[in-house]
Design a protein around this motif. Structure first.
Motif, PDB file in Angstrom:
ATOM      1  N   GLN A 602       0.828  -1.197   0.000  1.00 37.07           N
ATOM      2  CA  GLN A 602       0.000   0.000   0.000  1.00 37.07           C
ATOM      3  C   GLN A 602       0.862   1.247   0.000  1.00 37.07           C
ATOM      4  N   GLN A 603       0.313   2.317  -0.541  1.00 42.22           N
ATOM      5  CA  GLN A 603       0.955   3.625  -0.551  1.00 42.22           C
ATOM      6  C   GLN A 603      -0.096   4.672  -0.162  1.00 42.22           C
ATOM      7  N   PHE A 604       0.375   5.757   0.455  1.00 40.06           N
ATOM      8  CA  PHE A 604      -0.525   6.841   0.845  1.00 40.06           C
ATOM      9  C   PHE A 604      -0.266   8.045  -0.057  1.00 40.06           C
ATOM     10  N   THR A 628      -8.261   1.797  -4.753  1.00 40.34           N
ATOM     11  CA  THR A 628      -8.038   2.919  -3.843  1.00 40.34           C
ATOM     12  C   THR A 628      -9.003   2.811  -2.679  1.00 40.34           C
ATOM     13  N   GLU A 629      -8.498   3.272  -1.522  1.00 36.41           N
ATOM     14  CA  GLU A 629      -9.345   3.376  -0.324  1.00 36.41           C
ATOM     15  C   GLU A 629      -9.338   4.847   0.069  1.00 36.41           C
ATOM     16  N   SER A 674     -11.758   3.610  -6.481  1.00 40.80           N
ATOM     17  CA  SER A 674     -11.541   3.011  -7.801  1.00 40.80           C
ATOM     18  C   SER A 674     -10.973   1.610  -7.648  1.00 40.80           C
ATOM     19  N   GLU A 675     -11.159   0.785  -8.712  1.00 37.64           N
ATOM     20  CA  GLU A 675     -10.654  -0.579  -8.664  1.00 37.64           C
ATOM     21  C   GLU A 675     -10.456  -1.091 -10.079  1.00 37.64           C
ATOM     22  N   TYR A 676      -9.352  -1.847 -10.281  1.00 39.15           N
ATOM     23  CA  TYR A 676      -9.129  -2.492 -11.577  1.00 39.15           C
ATOM     24  C   TYR A 676      -8.403  -3.806 -11.307  1.00 39.15           C
ATOM     25  N   ILE A 706      -3.770   0.471  -3.053  1.00 41.60           N
ATOM     26  CA  ILE A 706      -3.504  -0.877  -2.555  1.00 41.60           C
ATOM     27  C   ILE A 706      -3.323  -1.829  -3.732  1.00 41.60           C
ATOM     28  N   ILE A 707      -2.342  -2.741  -3.604  1.00 40.40           N
ATOM     29  CA  ILE A 707      -2.170  -3.854  -4.542  1.00 40.40           C
ATOM     30  C   ILE A 707      -2.415  -5.131  -3.767  1.00 40.40           C
TER      31      ILE A 707
END
Length: 708
Positions: A602-604, A628-629, A674-676, A706-707
């Motif tokens: 994860q990255q912020f 994304t969260e 978002s999500e892919y 997030i991955i």
């Protein structure tokens, strides 16, 4: 055998009589009170020998010693008792002997003494011839009176001396068999022989004919009297620099003095001596001439040169290039097996200075208390069998900064005969205040079950990695926007941070503050080089655990860092944008995409200003979901995912790319997060582009990428 005798301390004319003393017991502080012109009537002292314990013809000796340099004396003896002439009526008085009773008189210029041997006389009959008759004279002597005559001396002086009467038949004469140098510097003298009294002293003079006594070593000056094999031993150091100079050139002569006899004399020149070895790997130097007054009175001994032994008025220093931190500790051992001097301790010289200030010096022994910190002034000596005492002194609690030298103090301005030793001094980084040190708590913080709770109201803690395996776990009960970060203090500090949320757990039933039955979840990590940072946005009220490790595996000195809890700044670039503390360029275009750190999931990010777009890349395959969260109230994301076909690193080596060829795989432009997802994706580089869908910027646009 006991002999009573009386000493007239003034002269025969006024016949003052002193107290009787035993044979072999000297009387001191005598003198000739005389005018500038010699007067035979008053330049005389007397000694009375009571005869009742000795037969006629028994030999005794009188020694006049400790004489003023220019004093010379002679002797004669008279009978104090009865005189009968032709067996007539007795008369009491002081009578001359017809012949001298003196056997020999010897002056010793080496120690300014004169020894006279004589026959004791109790009864004597002799004849006096005149023209008309032969007279029979008989003397019955109660005592033999010895007259000590002043023969030479500077006019007007009070010429001093001591006196003793000995019975040579009972005197045991000391004998020196071997005289040699010991200690590494060859300034320690060892005399081996026999008949050394328990309180025997040693007279030292230069090996030059007619030279006087330089010094008499006695009492505390003698460091060892224990036998060596079958021979008795006297051992002592030569501290005086003038004596050392004579020792190196003409040599010194040594004579053992018992109370009533002296030994043969042994003379030798100090052997050629190699330089002292290093102490703790460093050359031993004088602190300064004013303090290091007996600068040769030391040796370096021990395994690898780990002991510094000092017996004179000495201040020594060694180089010590070290950065003292709040956690720095001085560790060493100390021992004193002779007399207590004035100051024994260790001090430190700051970089750029030449002196060890009192505030940076710790005294452990000594009679004075006006220099140095006294917190550890508690050494107690048990004499020649004194034991080592280990000291652990947290010097970093008193001062910090770069030092250049360590000073070893054995201050002895008033000589008492000290003999001290410093062993294995070293500076180390102590466990920080949350680790396993006895004066803090009984356990460390190396595992999550022993995590340290943040004290209420505190926002920072000081830590280090003091030894291999040192890990710092802390916990805090918090909610909302929270940032955990490290600030590196030591030059060797490099941190890795992981943040967990505790789901459940219990306190240990022992009540020692530790935990059991923990269940937690890893929120994320920062394994980037240098300082670490992790931010929780809109976090629920929970217990968060922070684990900080040494990223580069360095432990010990200069690994200090500060752990900080604060609120993440609003409207600031995230850590992947062009801020000086992160990197020199932003991630707003694909050529400046940020690679995911290995192991991170994860990255912020945020959209801090107009044009802020977040590009990231990952090398992956298989089933991959990017999502994304949303964390901020104004966050709303649009995601696009690309597969890179080809490209090159920029030749500048700055981590950016050129000549990129890619293909758009798909986008998610729906409201909110978002999500892919990629299914069965080939091994390739995938680029993720995230934008603000609604154009919101600044505070409240925070989100998590997030991955999984």
């Amino acid at each position: 055998m006991t002999l009573g005798f009386k000493v007239d301390t003034i002269n025969i004319t006024n016949a003052t009589v002193s107290t009787l003393i035993n044979i072999g017991s000297p009387q001191h502080n005598h003198n000739f009170h005389r005018p500038s012109v010699y007067d035979s009537a008053i330049d005389v002292d007397t000694v009375d020998i009571h005869n009742n314990k000795f037969a006629d013809g028994h030999i005794l000796e009188t020694q006049v010693f400790n004489m003023s340099n220019d004093l010379r004396v002679s002797f004669n003896i008279k009978c104090e008792g009865l005189k009968f002439i032709n067996n007539g009526e007795d008369r009491v008085g002081l009578w001359d002997f017809p012949n001298s009773q003196v056997i020999s008189t010897i002056y010793n210029p080496n120690n300014n003494s004169t020894t006279m041997r004589f026959w004791v006389t109790n009864n004597l009959t002799y004849y006096e011839n005149t023209i008309s008759e032969v007279t029979t004279v008989r003397l019955v002597c109660f005592s033999n009176r010895i007259f000590i005559h002043r023969e030479a001396g500077t006019p007007g002086e009070n010429l001093t001396y001591s006196v003793v009467v000995n019975d040579p038949s009972t005197i045991v004469t000391p004998v020196i068999n071997i005289a040699k140098s010991v200690c590494n510097n060859n300034y320690c003298i060892q005399l081996l022989g026999s008949n050394f009294n328990a309180t025997a002293s040693v007279q030292v003079r230069e090996n030059v004919n007619g030279s006087g006594i330089l010094e008499t070593y006695a009492g505390n000056d003698i460091y060892r009297r224990t036998p060596v094999g079958s021979e008795e031993r006297i051992q002592f150091p030569i501290r005086n620099l003038i004596q050392q100079n004579k020792f190196n050139n003409n040599g010194l002569c040594f004579k053992v003095i018992n109370s009533n006899s002296s030994s043969n004399e042994k003379c030798f020149v100090r052997p050629v001596t190699a330089d002292q070895p290093p102490f703790m790997g460093q050359v031993v130097e004088s602190y300064n001439a004013g303090q290091d007054k007996e600068h040769t009175s030391y040796v370096v001994v021990g395994s690898g040169g780990n002991k510094l032994k000092i017996w004179g008025n000495v201040w020594k220093k060694i180089a010590s290039d070290y950065t003292v931190t709040p956690s720095t500790v001085l560790k060493f051992k100390f021992r004193s097996n002779q007399q207590q001097a004035e100051i024994n301790g260790i001090g430190f010289i700051m970089n750029g200075s030449t002196s060890a200030a009192s505030s940076r010096t710790w005294q452990v022994y000594g009679t004075q208390t006006n220099f140095g910190k006294q917190d550890f002034h508690d050494y107690v000596s048990s004499g020649t069998d004194a034991q080592w005492k280990e000291y652990i002194i947290p010097i970093g609690e008193s001062f910090t900064g770069q030092i250049s030298g360590m000073v070893f103090i054995a201050d002895e301005d008033a000589h008492v005969g000290q003999n001290v030793m410093f062993k294995s001094p070293k500076l180390v980084e102590a466990p920080d205040q949350y680790d396993d040190v006895p004066y803090r708590r009984a356990y460390d913080d190396d595992v999550r079950e022993r995590s340290v709770s943040w004290a209420a109201g505190t926002t920072q803690q000081f830590h280090n990695f003091h030894d291999a395996g040192d890990v710092d776990w802390t916990i805090v009960h918090a909610e909302g926007n929270i940032r955990f970060r490290t600030e590196l203090l030591g030059s060797n500090a490099d941190t890795k941070m992981s943040v967990y949320k505790w789901i459940s757990g219990d306190y240990h039933p022992s009540g020692d503050g530790t935990f059991i039955n923990l269940v937690d979840v890893l929120l994320g990590s920062d394994n980037s080089s240098g300082s670490s940072e992790y931010t929780i946005l809109n976090g629920e009220l929970a217990v968060y655990a922070i684990k900080v490790q040494s990223r580069n595996g360095t432990f010990g000195n200069n690994t200090d860092y500060k752990l900080i809890i604060d609120t993440p700044p609003n409207a600031f670039p995230d850590q992947y944008d062009n801020v000086p503390s992160q990197r020199a360029y932003d991630d707003d275009v694909r050529e400046r995409s940020v690679s995911w750190a290995a192991g991170t999931t994860q990255q912020f990010h945020n959209f801090h200003d107009a044009g802020d777009v977040d590009w990231t890349i990952v090398h992956a395959e298989g089933n991959i979901r990017f999502r994304t969260e949303l964390l901020g109230s104004n966050a709303d994301t649009k995601m696009s995912v690309y597969k890179w076909i080809s490209g090159d690193y920029h030749p500048s080596g700055d981590g950016t790319f050129i000549n990129l060829v890619d293909v758009l795989l798909g986008s998610d432009n729906s409201s909110g997060s978002s999500e892919y997802t990629i299914l069965n994706g080939e091994l390739a580089v995938y680029a993720v582009k995230v934008e603000s869908r609604i154009g919101a910027l600044g505070a409240g646009t925070e989100y998590k990428l997030i991955i999984e």
